[in-house]
Design an enzyme around this catalytic site. Structure first.
Site, PDB file in Angstrom:
ATOM      1  N   ALA A   1       0.906  -1.053  -0.051  1.00 62.34           N
ATOM      2  CA  ALA A   1      -0.088   0.220   0.146  1.00 62.34           C
ATOM      3  C   ALA A   1       0.997   1.164  -0.191  1.00 62.34           C
ATOM      4  O   ALA A   1       1.997   1.139   0.216  1.00 62.34           O
ATOM      5  CB  ALA A   1      -0.985  -0.064   1.177  1.00 62.34           C
ATOM      6  N   LYS A   2       0.220   2.403  -0.363  1.00 59.77           N
ATOM      7  CA  LYS A   2       1.032   3.392  -0.436  1.00 59.77           C
ATOM      8  C   LYS A   2      -0.014   4.823  -0.074  1.00 59.77           C
ATOM      9  O   LYS A   2      -1.147   4.489  -0.505  1.00 59.77           O
ATOM     10  CB  LYS A   2       1.823   3.757  -1.361  1.00 59.77           C
ATOM     11  CG  LYS A   2       3.164   4.627  -1.202  1.00 59.77           C
ATOM     12  CD  LYS A   2       4.085   4.077  -0.403  1.00 59.77           C
ATOM     13  CE  LYS A   2       5.472   4.614  -0.276  1.00 59.77           C
ATOM     14  NZ  LYS A   2       6.521   3.721   0.412  1.00 59.77           N
TER      15      LYS A   2
END
Length: 419
Positions: free
Chosen positions: A106-107
């Site tokens: 994720a980011k």
């Protein structure tokens, strides 16, 4: 039309298809592996101290949840967009899989320059962003961490905001927190320590002795700071350093201790000296044993890859080398040994995993235990990558990504497609 556009996402897409071709992944499987599961875009309105109301765009991309919750940093950067965030989430998936962590990638982040905000405004942006993300994150869903433009204090604000909403302290919602707020010893220096550790492994492979070797570190944030310090501790001469404000180069070696004191006091390198200043682009092509880009994406491209004069390229940043540069560097494989980003900078997410485990168990380890476990995990990934590269006759980047993509693909195939 995909919402994921821009050069950084196209770079991630190109890299994936190169690996997919190598692994002979059928065309109809590729989109499921590449495209993120979920993307969130939010508005973050806050009261500015001058009385205005300002609205900042916030994003979070969760690539896959096949192996466990998603995991990834949160950056505050003025030019952040959903394409960049999506690419970073994809790279994070391959990185976690390579390190054998039970995470998807994720980011996230906010399109804001944190240096333009007052301390109160920075806290307001941080808390509002987490408040908007609460429906989409959780200790078993998505665990945030610091990244460019964020730090331990911001993680503490994230954790407190989420905890106030839940009515109990949920320290495991973020990693990279201060030790006094449920963080782990060793997290702050983990990424830079890992970069230096793997550089020494590469030196053993190519026959370079650390004492007397030279290194250029591009980017003097958290990663570059600790990478440079780790190299210097073993006798490596730091001949070049840069951050977003200035670059210095001296083939005789820079006074790293004095620079570290100045940067700690002032937050930037600019102003440290009027001597040894060099154009930041020229810094990358100066002769050295080790070149460690530890800042942003796409700094090594088709325009400068042929001019690199290093023996080891250690990618402390995410995506510093473009696919065009990779083609050039593939022709120089006997000259330049590459430690690819998803291996080189994995120390941060590995110790973030340790922090998450400690928070879940409420049992905390000594710094010695953390660093020993980190080096063991990096060693395992290093051996897997080097062995795969030699066995298949491919580059280290191809080997690292092949391992990561294979693990995610196998997990998806085993679980099947619901419904």
């Amino acid at each position: 039309m995909s919402i994921y556009t821009g050069p950084v996402f196209e770079m991630a897409r190109t890299q994936f298809h190169v690996i997919a071709d190598h692994l002979e992944i059928p065309k109809d499987e590729r989109e499921r592996l590449l495209m993120p599961k979920r993307a969130i875009a939010v508005s973050c309105p806050i009261h500015m101290e001058d009385g205005r109301t300002a609205v900042f765009a916030g994003y979070r991309v969760q690539h896959h949840l096949t192996l466990g919750p998603t995991k990834g940093g949160t950056r505050f950067s003025p030019n952040l967009d959903i394409g960049e965030v999506g690419a970073l989430a994809i790279w994070m998936s391959w990185k976690c899989a390579l390190a054998e962590l039970p995470y998807g990638g994720a980011k996230g982040g906010v399109a804001v320059d944190p240096r333009s905000l007052t301390p109160h405004e920075l806290e307001s942006v941080s808390r509002r962003y987490m408040q908007e993300m609460i429906p989409f994150v959780g200790p078993r869903v998505d665990v945030m961490a610091p990244d460019m433009g964020t730090n331990e204090q911001i993680m503490a604000w994230f954790m407190d905001t989420y905890s106030m909403y839940q009515g109990v302290t949920v320290s495991e919602i973020v990693t990279g927190k201060p030790v006094d707020s449920g963080g782990t010893l060793g997290r702050r220096e983990a990424t830079g320590h890992g970069v230096a550790f793997l550089i020494f492994r590469a030196m053993e492979t190519v026959g370079i002795q650390p004492a007397g070797a030279t290194a250029i570190v591009q980017g003097y944030g958290n990663v570059g700071f600790y990478a440079a310090a780790g190299l210097a501790d073993r006798g490596v001469r730091i001949t070049g350093l840069s951050d977003h404000t200035i670059a210095y180069y001296d083939p005789k070696g820079l006074d790293l201790a004095a620079i570290a004191r100045y940067a700690t006091a002032h937050g930037v390198l600019k102003g440290y000296s009027s001597e040894a200043i060099i154009d930041p682009a020229e810094l990358l092509v100066q002769p050295c044993d080790v070149l460690a880009p530890c800042a942003i994406e796409r700094v090594i491209g088709g325009n400068n890859a042929g001019g690199l004069k290093c023996r080891i390229l250690a990618e402390g940043a995410n995506g510093p080398t473009t696919p065009e540069a990779d083609l050039i560097l593939a022709e120089r494989r006997d000259e330049i040994f590459i430690i690819p980003d998803i291996l080189c900078n994995a120390g941060g997410v590995i110790v973030s995993y340790f922090e998450w485990v400690q928070d879940l168990q409420q049992y905390f380890w000594s710094k010695k235990e953390v660093m020993e476990r980190l080096e063991h995990a990096l060693d395992r990934s290093w051996e897997n990558v080097v062995r795969r590269a030699a066995k298949d006759g491919i580059s280290n980047r191809m080997a690292a990504m092949a391992i990561g993509v294979e693990r995610v693909r196998n997990a998806k195939n085993l679980r099947g497609l619901f419904p």
